[in-house]
Write a protein that holds these residues in place. Structure first.
Motif, short mmCIF file in Angstrom:
data_model
loop_
_atom_site.label_atom_id
_atom_site.label_comp_id
_atom_site.label_asym_id
_atom_site.label_seq_id
_atom_site.Cartn_x
_atom_site.Cartn_y
_atom_site.Cartn_z
N VAL A 55 3.32 47.42 -30.46
CA VAL A 55 2.22 46.64 -31.01
C VAL A 55 1.05 47.61 -31.15
O VAL A 55 0.52 48.11 -30.17
N ARG A 56 0.68 47.88 -32.37
CA ARG A 56 -0.27 48.95 -32.68
C ARG A 56 -1.72 48.53 -32.38
O ARG A 56 -2.48 48.21 -33.28
N GLN A 57 -2.08 48.60 -31.10
CA GLN A 57 -3.44 48.26 -30.69
C GLN A 57 -4.48 49.16 -31.35
O GLN A 57 -5.63 48.77 -31.53
N GLU A 58 -4.07 50.36 -31.72
CA GLU A 58 -5.02 51.29 -32.32
C GLU A 58 -5.53 50.81 -33.68
O GLU A 58 -6.63 51.19 -34.10
N ASP A 59 -4.77 49.99 -34.38
CA ASP A 59 -5.24 49.49 -35.67
C ASP A 59 -6.48 48.61 -35.50
O ASP A 59 -7.48 48.78 -36.20
N SER A 60 -6.43 47.69 -34.55
CA SER A 60 -7.59 46.83 -34.32
C SER A 60 -8.72 47.60 -33.64
O SER A 60 -9.90 47.31 -33.85
N ALA A 61 -8.40 48.61 -32.85
CA ALA A 61 -9.44 49.44 -32.23
C ALA A 61 -10.21 50.23 -33.28
O ALA A 61 -11.43 50.42 -33.16
N TYR A 62 -9.52 50.71 -34.31
CA TYR A 62 -10.19 51.41 -35.42
C TYR A 62 -11.20 50.48 -36.09
O TYR A 62 -12.35 50.87 -36.34
N LEU A 63 -10.79 49.24 -36.34
CA LEU A 63 -11.70 48.27 -36.95
C LEU A 63 -12.86 47.95 -36.02
O LEU A 63 -14.00 47.76 -36.48
N ALA A 64 -12.60 47.92 -34.71
CA ALA A 64 -13.68 47.70 -33.74
C ALA A 64 -14.70 48.84 -33.82
O ALA A 64 -15.91 48.61 -33.71
N GLY A 65 -14.23 50.06 -34.04
CA GLY A 65 -15.15 51.19 -34.19
C GLY A 65 -16.02 51.06 -35.42
O GLY A 65 -17.23 51.35 -35.38
N ILE A 66 -15.43 50.64 -36.52
CA ILE A 66 -16.22 50.43 -37.74
C ILE A 66 -17.28 49.36 -37.50
O ILE A 66 -18.45 49.54 -37.86
N PHE B 12 -17.05 48.65 -26.62
CA PHE B 12 -15.69 48.20 -26.88
C PHE B 12 -14.91 48.37 -25.58
O PHE B 12 -14.77 49.48 -25.07
N THR B 13 -14.43 47.26 -25.03
CA THR B 13 -13.72 47.31 -23.75
C THR B 13 -12.24 47.05 -23.93
O THR B 13 -11.82 46.17 -24.67
N MET B 14 -11.44 47.84 -23.23
CA MET B 14 -9.99 47.67 -23.15
C MET B 14 -9.66 47.53 -21.67
O MET B 14 -9.26 48.50 -21.02
N LEU B 15 -9.87 46.32 -21.12
CA LEU B 15 -9.74 46.08 -19.69
C LEU B 15 -8.98 44.79 -19.42
O LEU B 15 -8.87 43.93 -20.30
N ASN B 16 -8.54 44.62 -18.20
CA ASN B 16 -7.94 43.36 -17.75
C ASN B 16 -9.03 42.54 -17.06
O ASN B 16 -10.08 42.30 -17.63
N ALA C 96 -28.66 43.44 -22.11
CA ALA C 96 -28.80 42.98 -23.50
C ALA C 96 -27.94 43.78 -24.48
O ALA C 96 -28.34 44.04 -25.60
N ALA C 97 -26.76 44.17 -24.03
CA ALA C 97 -25.81 44.87 -24.90
C ALA C 97 -24.77 43.87 -25.39
O ALA C 97 -24.58 42.81 -24.79
N ARG C 98 -24.13 44.21 -26.47
CA ARG C 98 -23.07 43.37 -27.02
C ARG C 98 -21.73 44.04 -26.78
O ARG C 98 -21.66 45.25 -26.58
N GLN C 99 -20.69 43.23 -26.80
CA GLN C 99 -19.37 43.76 -26.47
C GLN C 99 -18.35 43.32 -27.51
O GLN C 99 -18.44 42.23 -28.07
N ILE C 100 -17.39 44.21 -27.77
CA ILE C 100 -16.21 43.90 -28.56
C ILE C 100 -15.05 43.96 -27.59
O ILE C 100 -14.83 44.98 -26.94
N GLY C 101 -14.33 42.86 -27.47
CA GLY C 101 -13.21 42.80 -26.54
C GLY C 101 -11.91 43.20 -27.20
O GLY C 101 -11.89 43.64 -28.36
N ASN C 102 -10.83 43.06 -26.47
CA ASN C 102 -9.50 43.30 -27.05
C ASN C 102 -8.52 42.31 -26.47
O ASN C 102 -8.80 41.65 -25.47
N ALA C 103 -7.40 42.18 -27.13
CA ALA C 103 -6.25 41.38 -26.69
C ALA C 103 -6.44 39.87 -26.83
O ALA C 103 -5.54 39.20 -27.30
#
Length: 178
Positions: A15-26, A98-102, A116-123
């Motif tokens: 499951v190519r998590q890097e594809d969505s991580a690239y979009l998170a970077g953009i 951008f967090t990649m955590l459990n 006052a920061a914003r976050q992009i999650g994963n999964a």
């Protein structure tokens, strides 16, 4: 899942998590107000390393002048550790993380609220869970990979050399808060 091993009656599904991580970077590059964004992950494992590289590449593609902080804090589940790391990253100027955590994501959420920061999650869809912090989630649906593996096995499509990339497409649209 997430492997390269093959054998008789065994296949690997990636499951190519890097594809969505690239979009998170953009997205992070477009949302930052300070010009500094961050990646925070737990352990230096292959999916995390690939996710970090893709996030950094996405930021560089969208806005080469945006600075990227990055760290592997050594835990996926200790919120005290991730709170300290995220606090330090926010103090260093990151306003989108951008967090990649459990379970340790809770510490990063607390730090984002305090700083006052914003976050992009994963999964998972973290925007639905904590809309005051999350602006988006990089969805890498491992469950779709599991369903694909079961369907392939039931249909007899698994060979001893199967290594199947799983590209995840969803019918849901993604909304982004600015």
């Amino acid at each position: 899942m997430q492997g390269q091993k093959t054998g008789h009656n065994l296949a690997s599904y990636d499951v190519r998590q890097e594809d969505s991580a690239y979009l998170a970077g953009i997205l992070a590059a477009h949302l930052t107000r300070t010009g500094t964004v961050d990646h925070l992950s737990g352990h230096r494992v292959r999916p995390g390393l690939k996710g970090r590289a893709a996030f950094v590449a996405g930021v560089a593609h969208a806005a080469p002048d945006v600075a990227v902080l990055t760290g592997f804090c050594g835990t996926q589940d200790d919120s005290r550790v991730t709170r300290a790391w995220a606090d330090a990253e926010i103090k260093a100027g990151a306003d989108v993380i951008f967090t990649m955590l459990n379970d340790a994501r809770r510490g990063a959420i607390e730090a984002c609220r305090a700083g006052a920061a914003r976050q992009i999650g994963n999964a998972l869809d973290w925007v639905a869970r904590a809309p005051d912090v999350f602006v988006a989630s990089a969805m890498a649906r491992i469950d779709i990979g599991v369903e694909r593996a079961i369907a392939d096995m039931a249909a007899g499509r698994v060979s001893k050399t199967s290594n199947v990339p799983v590209l995840v497409r969803t019918r849901r649209s993604i909304s982004v808060r600015r």
